[in-house]
Design a protein around this motif. Structure first.
Motif, mmCIF file in Angstrom:
data_model
loop_
_atom_site.group_PDB
_atom_site.id
_atom_site.type_symbol
_atom_site.label_atom_id
_atom_site.label_comp_id
_atom_site.label_asym_id
_atom_site.label_seq_id
_atom_site.Cartn_x
_atom_site.Cartn_y
_atom_site.Cartn_z
ATOM 1 N N ALA A 102 0.834 -1.206 0.000
ATOM 2 C CA ALA A 102 0.000 0.000 0.000
ATOM 3 C C ALA A 102 0.867 1.255 0.000
ATOM 4 N N ILE A 103 1.938 1.228 0.786
ATOM 5 C CA ILE A 103 2.851 2.376 0.843
ATOM 6 C C ILE A 103 3.487 2.615 -0.527
ATOM 7 N N LYS A 104 3.904 1.539 -1.184
ATOM 8 C CA LYS A 104 4.537 1.667 -2.500
ATOM 9 C C LYS A 104 3.551 2.198 -3.540
ATOM 10 N N LEU A 105 2.304 1.784 -3.433
ATOM 11 C CA LEU A 105 1.287 2.276 -4.365
ATOM 12 C C LEU A 105 1.022 3.762 -4.123
ATOM 13 N N ILE A 106 0.962 4.153 -2.862
ATOM 14 C CA ILE A 106 0.752 5.564 -2.522
ATOM 15 C C ILE A 106 1.941 6.404 -2.982
ATOM 16 N N GLU A 107 3.148 5.858 -2.858
ATOM 17 C CA GLU A 107 4.341 6.571 -3.338
ATOM 18 C C GLU A 107 4.213 6.885 -4.827
ATOM 19 N N ALA A 108 3.693 5.914 -5.585
ATOM 20 C CA ALA A 108 3.514 6.119 -7.026
ATOM 21 C C ALA A 108 2.474 7.207 -7.286
ATOM 22 N N MET A 109 1.402 7.208 -6.503
ATOM 23 C CA MET A 109 0.361 8.230 -6.655
ATOM 24 C C MET A 109 0.919 9.621 -6.373
ATOM 25 N N VAL A 110 1.719 9.725 -5.317
ATOM 26 C CA VAL A 110 2.302 11.018 -4.945
ATOM 27 C C VAL A 110 3.291 11.478 -6.014
#
Length: 205
Positions: A104-112
């Motif tokens: 989830a953190i890695k996916l959010i990093e991509a979104m940011v």
């Protein structure tokens, strides 16, 4: 047990694990951390994942179904990213197994990094319609040794051409034969899947 990630975008659409894998692969590639420019998935991954990775110039390696096989291929190829359509992701720079929170953190990093919502990021990959049929069987001879089934598979593959694929394999834990067909539309592949399933039932069901 918290080892997988299910993501839902702001429109309510559920993202497949393959789509999340493609999004994270692009992000790691952009920041220069996609070691060996390789991503590992399984043979059950949607063909849209392969097309998305190819468009990015990323090598796509497919393993047997199961996170341990994904990890084995990652170790063999030196890949740092692998996963399954079920949402099981392995980020080898941090873990040797799946971790839903890390994913989830890695996916959010991509979104940011992209400054974009999931509804836009998911466009990286077209998800092809897929049907999966489980057929109870009395025995598990090699598929190649069952002429009726092989004929049915070849007929469907010929009809699909390069617009889809067929995967027929036995369950490793149950007396089932799994039939997976991907193609241009749901109605067509449902028919093709039924054709192969009927052949399996007649031969070894």
């Amino acid at each position: 047990d918290g080892d997988r990630l299910i993501a839902v975008d702001e429109t309510g659409d559920v993202l497949s694990g393959d789509r999340i894998l493609a999004i994270c692969a692009r992000q790691l590639q952009k920041i220069g951390r996609l070691t060996h420019n390789t991503v590992v998935s399984t043979v059950m991954s949607n063909i849209g994942l392969g097309e998305a990775l190819q468009a990015l110039g990323i090598r796509h390696v497919q393993a047997q179904v199961g996170d341990r096989y994904v990890m084995q291929e990652m170790q063999t190829t030196g890949a740092v990213l692998g996963g399954e359509d079920s949402g099981h992701m392995i980020f080898a720079a941090h873990q040797t197994t799946g971790d839903g929170i890390l994913s989830a953190i890695k996916l959010i990093e991509a979104m940011v990094a992209e400054r974009a919502p999931l509804s836009r990021l998911k466009e990286i990959m077209q998800v092809f319609p897929q049907v999966l049929i489980n057929v109870p069987v009395k025995a598990k001879p090699r598929i190649e040794d069952v002429p009726r089934v092989i004929q049915a598979i070849r007929e469907v593959e010929q009809k699909l051409g390069d617009k889809g694929r067929v995967l027929v394999r036995y369950s490793g834990t149950e007396t089932l034969c799994r039939v997976m067909v991907e193609g241009p539309d749901q109605e067509t592949i449902q028919t093709y899947g039924s054709d192969i399933s009927d052949a399996i039932k007649a031969a070894i069901g």
